[in-house]
Design an enzyme around this catalytic site. Sequence first.
Site, PDB file in Angstrom:
ATOM      1  N   GLU A 115      -4.372   8.225 -74.952  1.00  0.00           N
ATOM      2  CA  GLU A 115      -3.655   9.192 -75.418  1.00  0.00           C
ATOM      3  C   GLU A 115      -2.436   8.621 -75.969  1.00  0.00           C
ATOM      4  OE1 GLU A 115      -3.582  12.923 -72.989  1.00  0.00           O
ATOM      5  OE2 GLU A 115      -5.519  12.500 -72.516  1.00  0.00           O
ATOM      6  N   LYS A 117       1.655   8.681 -75.661  1.00  0.00           N
ATOM      7  CA  LYS A 117       2.807   9.056 -74.680  1.00  0.00           C
ATOM      8  C   LYS A 117       3.821   9.782 -75.369  1.00  0.00           C
ATOM      9  CE  LYS A 117       5.206   7.884 -70.416  1.00  0.00           C
ATOM     10  NZ  LYS A 117       5.945   8.669 -70.743  1.00  0.00           N
ATOM     11  N   ASP A 119       6.860  11.557 -76.306  1.00  0.00           N
ATOM     12  CA  ASP A 119       8.430  11.483 -75.901  1.00  0.00           C
ATOM     13  C   ASP A 119       9.195  12.812 -76.116  1.00  0.00           C
ATOM     14  OD1 ASP A 119      10.686  10.437 -74.696  1.00  0.00           O
ATOM     15  OD2 ASP A 119      11.349   9.209 -76.436  1.00  0.00           O
ATOM     16  N   TYR A 227       2.090  20.230 -77.380  1.00  0.00           N
ATOM     17  CA  TYR A 227       0.805  19.455 -77.408  1.00  0.00           C
ATOM     18  C   TYR A 227       0.205  19.433 -75.912  1.00  0.00           C
ATOM     19  CZ  TYR A 227       2.566  18.481 -81.930  1.00  0.00           C
ATOM     20  OH  TYR A 227       2.875  18.460 -83.225  1.00  0.00           O
ATOM     21  N   LYS A 318       4.044   1.144 -71.995  1.00  0.00           N
ATOM     22  CA  LYS A 318       5.090   1.598 -72.662  1.00  0.00           C
ATOM     23  C   LYS A 318       5.185   0.416 -74.031  1.00  0.00           C
ATOM     24  CE  LYS A 318       7.601   4.718 -70.350  1.00  0.00           C
ATOM     25  NZ  LYS A 318       8.765   4.501 -69.720  1.00  0.00           N
ATOM     26  N   CYS A 412      41.879   7.173 -98.232  1.00  0.00           N
ATOM     27  CA  CYS A 412      40.506   6.601 -98.813  1.00  0.00           C
ATOM     28  C   CYS A 412      40.376   5.135 -98.943  1.00  0.00           C
ATOM     29  CB  CYS A 412      40.065   7.173-100.135  1.00  0.00           C
ATOM     30  SG  CYS A 412      38.695   6.427-100.787  1.00  0.00           S
ATOM     31  N   CYS A 415      40.223   3.975-102.732  1.00  0.00           N
ATOM     32  CA  CYS A 415      41.334   4.455-103.804  1.00  0.00           C
ATOM     33  C   CYS A 415      42.672   4.685-103.214  1.00  0.00           C
ATOM     34  CB  CYS A 415      40.510   5.373-104.683  1.00  0.00           C
ATOM     35  SG  CYS A 415      40.656   6.978-104.069  1.00  0.00           S
ATOM     36  N   CYS A 430      37.120  11.874 -99.440  1.00  0.00           N
ATOM     37  CA  CYS A 430      38.210  11.507-100.165  1.00  0.00           C
ATOM     38  C   CYS A 430      38.467  12.406-101.345  1.00  0.00           C
ATOM     39  CB  CYS A 430      37.838  10.135-101.007  1.00  0.00           C
ATOM     40  SG  CYS A 430      38.893   9.757-102.452  1.00  0.00           S
ATOM     41  N   CYS A 436      38.324   7.851-107.859  1.00  0.00           N
ATOM     42  CA  CYS A 436      37.949   6.912-107.091  1.00  0.00           C
ATOM     43  C   CYS A 436      36.761   6.194-107.354  1.00  0.00           C
ATOM     44  CB  CYS A 436      37.469   7.814-105.595  1.00  0.00           C
ATOM     45  SG  CYS A 436      37.121   6.726-104.132  1.00  0.00           S
TER      46      CYS A 436
END
Length: 681
Positions: A115, A117, A119, A227, A318, A412, A415, A430, A436
């Site tokens: 199956e 695994k 997370d 699930y 794993k 910025c 510019c 900015c 710019c």
Amino acid sequence: MVDTTAVIAQMRQLIQILAKHNHAYYVMDQPTISDSEYDHLFHQLKALEQQYPELVQQDTPTQKVGGQALSKFESVTHAVPMLSLGNVFNQEDLFAFARRVEERLPNQEILYDVELKLDGLAISLWYEHGVLVRGVTRGDGETGEDITQNVKTIRNLPKFLYSTDIKIPELLEVRGEVLMPKSGFEKLNADQQARGEKTFANPRNAAAGSLRQLDPEIAASRPLAFYAYGIAQCEPQHNLVSMHESLIWLTKIGFEIAERQFLCQSIQEVQEKYQQIQQERPDLSVEIDGMVIKVDSLKQQQQLGFLSREPRWATAYKFPAVAALTTVDQIDWQVGRTGILTPVARLNPVFVGGVTVSNVTLHNIGEIHRLDVRVGDTVSVYRTGDVIPKVEKVWPEFRPNDAVEIVLPSQCPVCDSPVVMPEGEALARCSGGLYCAAQRIEAIRHFVSRKALDIEGLGDRWVESLLHLNLLNDVSDIYQLHQHRETMLGIEKMGEKSVQNLFDAIDASKKTTLARFIYALGIRGVGETTARMLANTFQTFDALRQADIETLKKTPDVGDITAEWIVDFFQAQHNIEVVERLLDAGLTWDAPTAPTRQPLNGESWVLTGTLQQFTRDQATQMLQALGARVSGSVSSKTKCVVAGEKAGSKLEKAEKLGIQVMSESEFLTLMAEYGQQVIPE
Ligand code: IVH
């Protein structure tokens, strides 16, 4: 005599279909049917329920399950402890696991159930006579927290078990994983960011945070999925003989299982599946961190038994580490085309899950604060299945004395314009706008687009060449291009004719409307409709650029934030200069004719279907001139729907809600009565 079984079966079928589509829509972010089809099924169920109220099913979506926010979660002791799994990391360890199994089951054929695994977070679900009565987190394996209210909001998790051919047990405890699918996670983070709220580092954290919400309303708004992967208790005892069979049985009574599962004849085949799953990992809808191998036969599982806290009959295989430690060398701020400043961490290159990572986005200053990351820090870089690397954690214990705090630049980096970040916003921008360089291409594209100044000849190919030659530093340079005829003729493949066509188109664009001009400037928050409202309200460009926030807010469609953006725009020195140059170039427009009467003031209209006699834009202009708003969707607040040919779900919805519907001709007649005519495009 009513056949109640048939009615219940019909209700169950509708509930299942609706739940499936809800899940596809909210959790996977991939709608499978149209809204109108969904509404249709929903109403069908509702009608059945009205006819047979005594048969209404507990998990019907027509009656929203909600609950009070809790002050804390109750502790629950697991009747059957939730164990953990041993780990293997390579083929050698895997084969050793198989040898241990084989030694305890001499001369037996052994099949392995493989199956994903998942997370996420393990939970346990209790069903009494098929009704979900309790959901509990794994906790420390012995005791978890009662999260019943929250698990009830998970869309693909059955609240009620039902099958036509399986007798539902009196008591059933199912174990499985709660996760946030990748697509839902991306969307949640984008929404959180747009609202200026904190984003989650990965789907697992997002799922955990969502499950632990004391307010089930919040949990309900999160795209979670469940699930199933095992049965902890069943009374009366089921007669299933294998893992594989158990999983199929679970799907038959209403559970979803993970999207991959294999039955392997040998441990070599298990190893092959490991390679396969690793390859397919980026295509999966959820995050996984490996696979789980279980001896398939339940009888053999019993024979093998447990080893302290782990079963002997299962192990986790794993994937190689997807996190690695490295240091942050520098932070660069990148300016996107819309002016958003994004911090990018330059890392000491590190090998993570098969690739070398040397740059990683930190998203925004809020994320920098959340992580408390500084230049010089040691960080864990994490790579999800989707390849995008992220900084997961900072290790303050390794922080050097000269680590440098990261601050949002005040100017910025491209510019030098001031950087702005309004209160309550997560993103810094900015303020250079048209000036710019980073924003220039986008600003130019927008300025020449069809709904703005509509300079058709100035396509991307031209824009890129001209930027390259430094002939387009801002949008006002468009009107100086005629001075560079020779240089332009020198551009590869740009003949005399195409240059002349371009100049003609540029010239023609000088006669425009105030609304188009305002829209073309690309002021943040000022789309086409707002630009039109501003033109109507202020009448002259001077009145608009001198307006203060309070005056601007009187314009329909302009709220506090947009008003502030407009003022910011006209205060920025670069914008003042660009606008002046545009006006000097001879852009002109007639004074907008303010509608004297607004007989449709505040009404919401919807246009749908294929329109023959006018375009959507033209109808919108007429309606807006009369004070109406044009909306994209039909609701009970809709005043009228104008339906062209092949009108679909919106028309259906309007009819269902009893909203007025007009044909194109009826619409034109009404518009003529109000003195509105179709303006040629
Ligand atoms: S079976 C006794 N199957 O792995 C066996 N667990 O370390 C119990 N997990 O916390 C687990 N996917 O959350 C099993 N397909 C799967 C799984 C799975 C993920 C997690 C589970 C548990 C951890 C065990």
